[in-house]
Design a protein around this motif. Structure first.
Motif, mmCIF file in Angstrom:
data_model
loop_
_atom_site.group_PDB
_atom_site.id
_atom_site.type_symbol
_atom_site.label_atom_id
_atom_site.label_comp_id
_atom_site.label_asym_id
_atom_site.label_seq_id
_atom_site.Cartn_x
_atom_site.Cartn_y
_atom_site.Cartn_z
ATOM 1 N N GLY A 125 15.476 128.872 72.087
ATOM 2 C CA GLY A 125 15.490 127.870 73.140
ATOM 3 C C GLY A 125 16.396 128.303 74.259
ATOM 4 N N GLY A 126 16.001 128.050 75.477
ATOM 5 C CA GLY A 126 16.857 128.318 76.619
ATOM 6 C C GLY A 126 16.967 129.774 76.973
ATOM 7 N N GLY A 127 16.146 130.639 76.405
ATOM 8 C CA GLY A 127 16.224 132.046 76.763
ATOM 9 C C GLY A 127 15.922 132.905 75.564
ATOM 10 N N ALA A 128 16.092 134.176 75.728
ATOM 11 C CA ALA A 128 15.777 135.119 74.662
ATOM 12 C C ALA A 128 16.976 135.279 73.760
ATOM 13 C CB ALA A 128 15.373 136.463 75.273
ATOM 14 N N GLY A 129 16.986 134.562 72.667
ATOM 15 C CA GLY A 129 18.099 134.649 71.736
ATOM 16 C C GLY A 129 17.934 135.821 70.809
ATOM 17 N N GLY A 130 18.907 135.979 69.906
ATOM 18 C CA GLY A 130 18.865 137.064 68.948
ATOM 19 C C GLY A 130 17.834 136.809 67.881
ATOM 20 N N GLY A 131 17.598 137.805 67.047
ATOM 21 C CA GLY A 131 16.620 137.686 65.985
ATOM 22 C C GLY A 131 17.066 136.735 64.908
ATOM 23 N N GLY A 132 16.091 136.249 64.138
ATOM 24 C CA GLY A 132 16.386 135.253 63.117
ATOM 25 C C GLY A 132 17.165 135.798 61.944
ATOM 26 N N GLY A 133 17.268 137.143 61.786
ATOM 27 C CA GLY A 133 17.933 137.680 60.621
ATOM 28 C C GLY A 133 19.387 138.011 60.816
ATOM 29 N N GLU A 134 19.988 137.650 61.932
ATOM 30 C CA GLU A 134 21.381 138.009 62.180
ATOM 31 C C GLU A 134 22.312 137.237 61.262
ATOM 32 O OE1 GLU A 134 22.966 136.639 65.958
ATOM 33 O OE2 GLU A 134 21.406 135.132 66.053
ATOM 34 N N PRO A 135 23.418 137.839 60.855
ATOM 35 C CA PRO A 135 24.393 137.102 60.042
ATOM 36 C C PRO A 135 25.055 136.014 60.871
ATOM 37 C CG PRO A 135 25.261 139.248 60.672
ATOM 38 C CD PRO A 135 23.820 139.224 61.093
ATOM 39 N N LEU A 136 25.400 134.926 60.214
ATOM 40 C CA LEU A 136 25.947 133.772 60.905
ATOM 41 C C LEU A 136 27.364 133.468 60.445
ATOM 42 C CD1 LEU A 136 22.889 131.324 60.703
ATOM 43 C CD2 LEU A 136 23.549 132.775 62.632
ATOM 44 N N VAL A 137 28.115 132.857 61.353
ATOM 45 C CA VAL A 137 29.409 132.250 61.035
ATOM 46 C C VAL A 137 29.317 130.805 61.513
ATOM 47 C CG1 VAL A 137 31.887 132.233 61.515
ATOM 48 C CG2 VAL A 137 30.677 134.412 61.259
ATOM 49 N N VAL A 138 29.725 129.863 60.668
ATOM 50 C CA VAL A 138 29.658 128.452 61.041
ATOM 51 C C VAL A 138 31.010 128.022 61.593
ATOM 52 C CG1 VAL A 138 29.278 126.092 60.233
ATOM 53 C CG2 VAL A 138 27.946 127.980 59.260
ATOM 54 N N LEU A 139 31.011 127.502 62.811
ATOM 55 C CA LEU A 139 32.211 126.894 63.380
ATOM 56 C C LEU A 139 32.172 125.417 62.975
ATOM 57 C CD1 LEU A 139 34.735 126.970 65.117
ATOM 58 C CD2 LEU A 139 33.290 126.726 67.145
ATOM 59 N N SER A 140 32.808 125.102 61.852
ATOM 60 C CA SER A 140 32.660 123.760 61.293
ATOM 61 C C SER A 140 33.584 122.742 61.944
ATOM 62 C CB SER A 140 32.907 123.782 59.778
ATOM 63 O OG SER A 140 34.189 124.278 59.474
ATOM 64 N N GLU A 141 34.705 123.191 62.494
ATOM 65 C CA GLU A 141 35.623 122.267 63.176
ATOM 66 C C GLU A 141 36.486 123.078 64.119
ATOM 67 O OE1 GLU A 141 36.263 119.436 64.645
ATOM 68 O OE2 GLU A 141 35.792 118.452 62.748
ATOM 69 N N LEU A 142 36.987 122.400 65.140
ATOM 70 C CA LEU A 142 37.863 123.061 66.109
ATOM 71 C C LEU A 142 38.935 122.071 66.530
ATOM 72 C CD1 LEU A 142 38.293 125.657 67.830
ATOM 73 C CD2 LEU A 142 37.000 124.520 69.631
ATOM 74 N N HIS A 143 40.177 122.468 66.378
ATOM 75 C CA HIS A 143 41.303 121.619 66.746
ATOM 76 C C HIS A 143 42.069 122.289 67.889
ATOM 77 C CE1 HIS A 143 40.406 119.589 63.031
ATOM 78 N NE2 HIS A 143 40.642 120.679 62.350
ATOM 79 N N HIS A 144 42.695 121.463 68.713
ATOM 80 C CA HIS A 144 43.401 122.040 69.849
ATOM 81 C C HIS A 144 44.910 122.101 69.643
ATOM 82 C CE1 HIS A 144 42.227 117.778 70.672
ATOM 83 N NE2 HIS A 144 43.532 117.660 70.783
ATOM 84 N N GLN B 184 24.088 136.864 55.501
ATOM 85 C CA GLN B 184 22.743 137.041 56.032
ATOM 86 C C GLN B 184 21.930 135.787 55.743
ATOM 87 O OE1 GLN B 184 22.649 139.996 57.428
ATOM 88 N NE2 GLN B 184 20.646 139.827 58.403
ATOM 89 N N PRO B 185 21.433 135.087 56.764
ATOM 90 C CA PRO B 185 20.729 133.829 56.523
ATOM 91 C C PRO B 185 19.392 134.045 55.838
ATOM 92 C CG PRO B 185 20.507 134.453 58.816
ATOM 93 C CD PRO B 185 21.447 135.447 58.191
#
Length: 808
Positions: free
Chosen positions: A529-548, A520-521
């Motif tokens: 930005g860019g539209g109606a996003g979710g609320g500020g209290g939502e839990p987050l997951v960080v996508l720190s890197e992506l390999h193919h 929980q942040p």
């Protein structure tokens, strides 16, 4: 409950973590520095405001006063302009001068308090750094990274003090060991992660721990401790094994006969004799010259190979197989039965390198020095290179730490929630990758049409450089408002911007996502930005890197665990199913003095420069590029009459693929969005696609006037940080360094290292630390470890690639 997204999570993942507890680093920060700097900055701002008004008042008084008072007013005005206390003041300026003295006194007091805090902080940090740096666990980590730096630290231990330069070196190693989740290595333990529900297991070894994540649910595990715990494996490095082979097999006949020749790809082979053709056809790196002679019945194999090498048709530069998970085992096999006098010494050295894993620190420095001396005596080469620079040394051996965490499992429900959470962002990144591939396919189509031919040699396409589109990433950047701290985007926002393709099911899509859990942040500045996003209290997951590509198919991971533990057979079957009817084909990888680090699992290996020792490998000059039956323009092997789906490698490989990348599967990777000096955090349906980022000019970073910061130096840096909105904890990357470094604005040692590093840089990027220190979740008996989960994903329900892919 079924997942709402077609993305699926592979049942085996990896847990990567730092080797030492983050508290070792975090404890250096001093909480009082920030309020002291804020108070000094506020007093400086107030003093500037008062100064402006006092100067104006004094000038008005000058115009109104009599001739006798004017010299005193001039002296007072000059003192205020130069930030000095005013001398004796005439009555006409008494009130405004008192106002000036009050503000100046308050500022001097604030700066004096900051100076005192800096001195106290530096002394406390220095004492704590010495405590950490003289700990055997830290010294052992530095020893395995750089004996040169280790010896300097030991001399500091003996003297009982550190020079500023050694302090900086110690701090940089400490931030690396505590704040970086390494792939493997002595200070980067690696553990397996299982996915799916399972029956409760019997009690394991270590301490039982659990973390409840709002997305993944409960993550329970047994933990032995930090990177010092678990098991270790030491092995000779590839370049050192090569050097030993070269030295031991120095006999001009024996040494050459035991080389593994490899033909050079893409070189014409006309005018060859039958014997030359026989040698060249077998020069794939898997056979020695002696073995080729035995197969062909040729007695002059060495002479023939030497002649072919002189004509540039093959290479005799390798004793060992490039593709190996254990160079020591290959070297033993090469030396077995040779009768070479130094072979026994080399075998004994290999034995002692393997046994080095069982030694504890007090015995390690002497044992490592002895191993280095023996290596140098055998080869005439230095055992260590790099001069103690972080991440620069090349050592004769390396060590892996494994399984300090065991039985960590993501349950079925957590896996479904994670898939749902990542579905939108993975579809976005897949769409960006497909856009790039479709654009390349159009250029390939024009290339074939312009030549009026049905196919082209793969070597020719490799030499061709396609122009890659940037439009999709630019459209994403346009949704990012630089004026806010966080931009939140939904799938609807992305679809409205044309950033989610409708033909995702028609492409083979997969990748390795490195995830960091935030939970929980904390409350903070939020914006939509860019539209109606979710609320500020939502839990987050960080996508720190992506390999193919999938790491389970690669070295060193495949050398540390068995294929069954990693699920490699299942991975091979999954790849074959996803890419059918074409054959999965991995691009050759070679990094200087490290051999290759790809390990095919039931699929082809595409060799771009020289043939590979992997059975069934295909050289690029044996392939054509043509349109497949489904319309895709890809690689084709005329000999087997099979199409080949190319799996592209990382951008930093030493073997570039060139225009053949347009024949590859879409390569999922993270876009790097920058919208100026400050770029907000970008969150897509609860996934942090990009942390907050800053790209200031290095020249704008305030410097220190001396070896240690004064109160004025610190205040100027604090003003710069406040102007940019930088958090206390961040990572920074400069052009002279390969990896980001940790920065704590509450630590004098950390800031001093930062300022010194940036002083010689031409580029600088900072990113926020997310998760923040209080939210690091991997708890061990020794402390909390920085960590990330490497997860493998593929998108199911794939239909054939269309003859004319959508996207135009």
């Amino acid at each position: 409950m079924a997942s709402r997204t077609p993305w699926q999570l592979f049942p085996v993942g990896l847990l990567r973590s730092a080797g030492l507890p983050f508290e070792w680093l975090d404890d250096l920060g001093q909480a009082e520095l920030e309020p002291r700097a804020e108070a000094a900055a506020a007093s400086a701002a107030e003093l500037g405001r008062v100064r402006t008004e006092v100067i104006a008042a004094l000038k008005r008084a000058q115009a109104e006063c009599d001739h006798e008072q004017r010299p005193a007013l001039n002296r007072t005005l000059k003192a205020v302009i130069h930030y000095r206390p005013a001398p004796t003041v005439p009555p006409v300026a008494a009130q405004v001068t008192h106002w000036w003295h009050t503000a100046l006194t308050a500022h001097h007091a604030a700066e004096a308090a900051l100076a005192a805090s800096l001195g106290t902080a530096l002394a406390a940090e220095g004492e704590l750094l010495r405590k950490r740096a003289y700990d055997e666990a830290f010294l052992e980590g530095v020893l395995m990274a750089s004996p040169h730096a280790h010896d300097e630290l030991v001399r500091s231990v003996e003297r009982g003090r550190m020079s500023p330069r050694v302090e900086t070196t110690a701090y940089r190693y400490l931030q690396r060991f505590c704040a970086k989740a390494e792939t493997t290595g002595h200070v980067g333990p690696l553990s397996l992660v299982r996915v799916g529900d399972a029956s409760p297991t019997a009690a394991g070894s270590g301490v039982r721990a659990a973390y409840r994540d709002p997305v993944l649910g409960e993550l329970a595990y047994w933990c032995l401790g930090d990177g010092r715990r678990g098991r270790r494996r030491t092995s000779i490095s590839f370049w050192a094994a090569e050097a030993l082979a070269e030295a031991v097999l120095s006999d001009p006949v024996l040494g050459v006969r035991l080389r593994r020749p490899r033909r050079v790809i893409g070189v014409g082979q006309t005018g060859l004799s039958r014997a030359e053709r026989a040698v060249l056809d077998r020069a794939d790196g898997s056979r020695t010259l002696a073995g080729i002679a035995a197969e062909t019945g040729l007695g002059e194999t060495v002479a023939i190979a030497t002649e072919l090498a002189g004509r540039g048709l093959l290479r005799l530069d390798r004793h060992l197989r490039d593709h190996t998970a254990d160079p020591g085992a290959d070297l033993r096999g090469l030396l077995a039965g040779t009768g070479a006098p130094p072979a026994a010494e080399a075998a004994a050295l290999l034995d002692d390198i393997t046994r080095f894993a069982d030694l504890r620190y007090p015995r390690r420095p002497e044992a490592l020095s002895a191993l280095a001396d023996r290596f140098t005596a055998l080869t005439g080469r230095a055992a260590w290179r790099g001069g103690g620079r972080i991440s620069a040394d090349r050592a004769i051996l390396y060590e892996d730490a494994l399984d300090n965490v065991r039985e960590l499992r993501i349950g079925d429900a957590g896996a479904r929630r994670l898939a749902d959470r990542l579905g939108t962002v993975l579809d976005l990144l897949a769409s960006l990758a497909i856009d790039e591939r479709v654009a390349g396919q159009r250029e390939l189509d024009q290339l074939l049409s312009g030549r009026s031919c049905a196919d082209l040699p793969a070597t020719e396409v490799r030499r061709w450089s396609p122009s890659l589109p940037a439009g999709a990433t630019e459209r994403l950047a346009r949704l990012v408002d630089p004026a806010v701290a966080t931009v939140r985007l939904t799938r609807a926002d992305l679809e409205a911007a044309g950033l989610i393709r409708t033909d995702l099911d028609r492409w083979p899509l997969f990748g390795a996502a490195d995830l960091m859990l935030v939970g929980q942040p904390t409350a903070g500045p939020e914006a939509v930005g860019g539209g109606a996003g979710g609320g500020g209290g939502e839990p987050l997951v960080v996508l720190s890197e992506l390999h193919h590509i999938w790491p389970q198919l690669a070295r060193p991971v495949r050398g540390l665990y068995s294929d069954e533990q990693l699920g490699v057979p299942q991975l091979g079957r999954l790849l074959a199913e996803q890419l059918a009817p074409a054959m999965p084909t991995v691009q050759e990888v070679r990094r200087v003095q490290k051999g290759t680090d790809n390990s095919p699992a039931g699929h082809r290996l595409l060799c771009l420069d020289t043939a590979s020792p992997v059975p069934g490998a295909v050289p690029v000059d044996a392939l054509r590029v043509r349109r497949w039956a489904n319309g895709f323009i890809g690689l084709h092997d005329p000999h087997t009459r099979r199409d080949l789906w190319l799996l592209p490698e990382y951008d930093d490989t030493d073997v570039p693929v060139g225009g053949l990348v347009c024949c590859a599967t879409p390569a999922l990777e993270l876009p790097r969005i920058s919208v100026g000096e400050r770029t907000p955090r970008i969150v897509v349906d609860g996934v942090v696609l990009q942390r907050r980022r800053w790209d200031p000019r290095p020249a704008d970073v305030p410097t220190f006037g001396g070896p240690e910061p004064t109160a004025r130096d610190w205040r100027r840096l604090h003003d710069w940080r406040r102007r940019l909105g930088l958090p206390r904890h961040a990572f920074y990357l400069v052009d002279a360094e390969a990896k980001p470094m940790f920065l704590d604005f509450g630590s004098v040692l950390s800031v001093r290292s930062f300022v010194r590093t940036v002083g010689t840089a031409t580029t600088l990027t900072l990113t926020e630390m997310l998760p923040e220190p209080p939210r690091l979740w991997l708890s061990t008996p020794d402390g909390t470890l920085t960590s990330e989960l490497r997860t493998l994903w593929w998108r199911a329900a794939r239909a054939p690639v269309p003859a004319r892919p959508e996207g135009g």
